[in-house]
Design an enzyme around this catalytic site. Structure first.
Site, PDB file in Angstrom:
ATOM      1  N   GLY A  12       0.919  -1.295   0.377  1.00  0.00           N
ATOM      2  CA  GLY A  12      -0.231   0.006  -0.069  1.00  0.00           C
ATOM      3  C   GLY A  12       0.647   1.253   0.197  1.00  0.00           C
ATOM      4  CD  GLN A  13      -1.053   5.628  -0.156  1.00  0.00           C
ATOM      5  OE1 GLN A  13      -0.143   6.002  -1.278  1.00  0.00           O
ATOM      6  NE2 GLN A  13      -2.354   7.003  -0.482  1.00  0.00           N
ATOM      7  NE  ARG A  83      -3.899   6.566  13.686  1.00  0.00           N
ATOM      8  CZ  ARG A  83      -3.583   7.561  14.678  1.00  0.00           C
ATOM      9  NH1 ARG A  83      -4.304   7.627  15.568  1.00  0.00           N
ATOM     10  NH2 ARG A  83      -2.871   8.210  14.723  1.00  0.00           N
ATOM     11  NE  ARG A  89      -0.099   5.201  15.810  1.00  0.00           N
ATOM     12  CZ  ARG A  89      -0.150   6.483  16.315  1.00  0.00           C
ATOM     13  NH1 ARG A  89      -0.483   6.919  17.449  1.00  0.00           N
ATOM     14  NH2 ARG A  89       0.850   7.379  15.467  1.00  0.00           N
ATOM     15  CG  ASN A  96      -4.204  -4.250  10.933  1.00  0.00           C
ATOM     16  OD1 ASN A  96      -4.906  -4.163   9.583  1.00  0.00           O
ATOM     17  ND2 ASN A  96      -4.164  -2.467  11.395  1.00  0.00           N
ATOM     18  CG  HIS A 176       3.634   4.300  17.125  1.00  0.00           C
ATOM     19  ND1 HIS A 176       4.086   5.707  17.021  1.00  0.00           N
ATOM     20  CD2 HIS A 176       2.965   4.287  16.125  1.00  0.00           C
ATOM     21  CE1 HIS A 176       3.890   5.832  15.637  1.00  0.00           C
ATOM     22  NE2 HIS A 176       3.213   5.142  14.971  1.00  0.00           N
TER      23      HIS A 176
HETATM   24  N1  APR Z   1      -1.060  -9.932   3.171  1.00  0.00           N
HETATM   25  C1  APR Z   1      -0.425  -9.237   2.277  1.00  0.00           C
HETATM   26  N2  APR Z   1      -1.211  -7.556   2.128  1.00  0.00           N
HETATM   27  C2  APR Z   1      -2.302  -7.578   3.110  1.00  0.00           C
HETATM   28  C3  APR Z   1      -2.955  -8.285   3.468  1.00  0.00           C
HETATM   29  C4  APR Z   1      -2.705  -9.067   3.242  1.00  0.00           C
HETATM   30  N3  APR Z   1      -2.872 -10.787   4.546  1.00  0.00           N
HETATM   31  N4  APR Z   1      -4.321  -7.605   3.995  1.00  0.00           N
HETATM   32  C5  APR Z   1      -3.831  -6.036   3.557  1.00  0.00           C
HETATM   33  N5  APR Z   1      -3.037  -6.178   2.972  1.00  0.00           N
HETATM   34  C6  APR Z   1      -2.900  -5.279   2.207  1.00  0.00           C
HETATM   35  C7  APR Z   1      -3.750  -3.860   1.473  1.00  0.00           C
HETATM   36  O1  APR Z   1      -3.954  -4.684   0.343  1.00  0.00           O
HETATM   37  C8  APR Z   1      -2.977  -3.120   1.071  1.00  0.00           C
HETATM   38  O2  APR Z   1      -2.395  -2.590  -0.058  1.00  0.00           O
HETATM   39  O3  APR Z   1      -1.949  -3.962   2.666  1.00  0.00           O
HETATM   40  C9  APR Z   1      -1.434  -3.093   2.352  1.00  0.00           C
HETATM   41  C10 APR Z   1      -1.813  -1.412   3.409  1.00  0.00           C
HETATM   42  O4  APR Z   1      -2.027  -0.396   2.891  1.00  0.00           O
HETATM   43  P1  APR Z   1      -2.571   1.122   2.838  1.00  0.00           P
HETATM   44  O5  APR Z   1      -4.322   0.428   3.414  1.00  0.00           O
HETATM   45  O6  APR Z   1      -2.056   1.435   2.261  1.00  0.00           O
HETATM   46  O7  APR Z   1      -2.153   1.277   4.566  1.00  0.00           O
HETATM   47  P2  APR Z   1      -0.783   2.322   4.530  1.00  0.00           P
HETATM   48  O8  APR Z   1      -0.590   3.270   4.649  1.00  0.00           O
HETATM   49  O9  APR Z   1       0.416   1.456   4.040  1.00  0.00           O
HETATM   50  O10 APR Z   1      -0.069   1.943   6.224  1.00  0.00           O
HETATM   51  C11 APR Z   1       0.299   0.271   6.080  1.00  0.00           C
HETATM   52  O11 APR Z   1       0.815   0.525   8.248  1.00  0.00           O
HETATM   53  O12 APR Z   1       1.474   2.454   9.610  1.00  0.00           O
HETATM   54  C12 APR Z   1       0.676   1.282   9.434  1.00  0.00           C
HETATM   55  O13 APR Z   1      -1.580   2.033  10.001  1.00  0.00           O
HETATM   56  C13 APR Z   1      -0.736   1.696   9.146  1.00  0.00           C
HETATM   57  O14 APR Z   1      -1.731  -0.547  10.100  1.00  0.00           O
HETATM   58  C14 APR Z   1      -1.234   0.105   8.724  1.00  0.00           C
HETATM   59  C15 APR Z   1      -0.208  -0.333   7.826  1.00  0.00           C
END
Ligand code: APR
Length: 318
Positions: A12-13, A83, A89, A96, A176
């Site tokens: 993701g991001q 979030r 969180r 999660n 955190h």
């Molecule tokens: N296996 C692999 N990837 C997964 C799974 C899984 N089982 N479940 C979800 N994902 C992927 C999603 O498809 C998504 O692309 O995790 C990615 C999360 O990306 P974002 O939604 O963009 O979140 P992001 O801003 O990257 O944050 C990720 O880090 O700091 C923490 O609070 C934040 O818990 C969050 C995490």
């Protein structure tokens, strides 16, 4: 020499920003796994096609099969939901934790020798879960929080004092969450206590303490400040940059002293919980937990933060 293999679980991001930074710095070859079909492949392809312009030469490969992480030297876990405004969180724990169960299983199966850095929130609980489910030695499973929280504290101090962020040193310990503990006593600008500089700026010790308290509070709420502005997710560049500094410390065996979410066994009066403390990071992962004497006030703030961590971890479904 074989390049290190950096595996990103979650594209993701934050995962995307980490992949970009790892490529720009040529830290190693990058594989990215994301459960969403095509997402990791697309993100990696996008970054890889920038290579001729940005002049980096590493391989980037995305996959929706976790088998791609096989043989990874280091894994950064960002899989999970971020979030939205109004959420803490802690609100992310159930969803999660379910994701972490499958992720940890995959890591254990495919990359049993890797060093793992967890970013998914709530961080202290997710890193605990990851270590317990993989069964990896505690020095190989750590969380990223303190590097980011300390960078935020340092930024706010630099902006307030009108000095370069390069010259500010700041340290944040504890969990955190909003009870994290910025160590005001150690905040300095090239060795000069930040509080003393604030006192000179405002001509009053009381005003300096008040301004510092505001900087501390902003640090504790800094993640939420970004979430409220973005509205669609949470911070990603600063967490990714923080994670990269930890990846680099391990890959280049830098022996950096960084605040890391580490499993404690008596240090700072805590046993059996992951808490943010200063650690030496090198090729072996957490090579040492560094202890120093806290003042009574600092210890009671840390105790409060640890109590919050315990509440969270003890509510985990395992
Ligand atoms: N296996 C692999 N990837 C997964 C799974 C899984 N089982 N479940 C979800 N994902 C992927 C999603 O498809 C998504 O692309 O995790 C990615 C999360 O990306 P974002 O939604 O963009 O979140 P992001 O801003 O990257 O944050 C990720 O880090 O700091 C923490 O609070 C934040 O818990 C969050 C995490």
């Amino acid at each position: 020499m074989v390049k290190p293999k950096i595996a990103l679980v979650g594209g993701g991001q934050i995962g995307n920003a980490i992949a970009h930074l790892a490529a720009l710095r040529e830290l190693g070859d990058v594989v990215m796994f994301d459960i969403k079909e095509g997402l990791a492949e697309g993100k990696c392809l996008d970054i890889a096609e920038a290579a001729p312009i940005a002049n980096f030469d590493v391989q980037l490969r995305g996959d929706s099969d976790i088998g791609c992480i096989a043989g990874a030297d280091i894994i950064v876990v960002t899989a999970g939901v971020p979030r939205k405004p109004g959420m803490s969180r802690e609100d992310l724990i159930e969803i999660n934790a379910r994701i972490m169960v499958t992720v940890a299983e995959g890591i254990k199966t495919h990359a049993p020798d890797a060093i793992v850095i967890v970013l998914s929130n709530p961080l202290d609980a997710m890193v605990t879960l990851c270590q317990k489910l993989t069964g990896f030695p505690v020095e190989r499973v750590m969380g990223m929080a303190g590097v980011l929280d300390s960078a935020r504290f340092a930024s706010f101090i630099a902006w307030e004092l009108g000095v370069s962020v390069r010259d500010v040193n700041a340290l944040v310990l504890g969990g955190h969450g909003d009870a994290m503990v910025p160590i005001v006593r150690f905040a300095n600008v090239n060795g000069i206590p930040a509080l003393e500089l604030l006192e000179r700026k405002y001509g009053s010790a009381e005003k300096a303490r008040q301004v510092m308290a505001e900087l501390v509070e902003r640090t504790q709420n800094a993640g939420g400040e970004v979430v409220d502005l973005l509205k669609t997710g949470s911070a990603f560049i600063s967490p990714a940059t923080s994670a990269i500094s930890m990846v680099e410390a391990v890959i280049h065996d830098q022996k950096r002293l960084l605040p890391v979410c580490a499993m404690l066994s008596g240090q700072y009066g805590v046993s059996g919980y992951y808490v943010g403390v200063p650690c030496i990071l090198g090729a072996g992962g957490i090579e040492k937990i560094v202890e120093f004497d806290l003042t009574d006030d600092e210890q009671s703030l840390l105790d409060h933060s640890v109590a919050e961590v315990k509440k969270l971890v003890d509510s985990l479904p395992i």
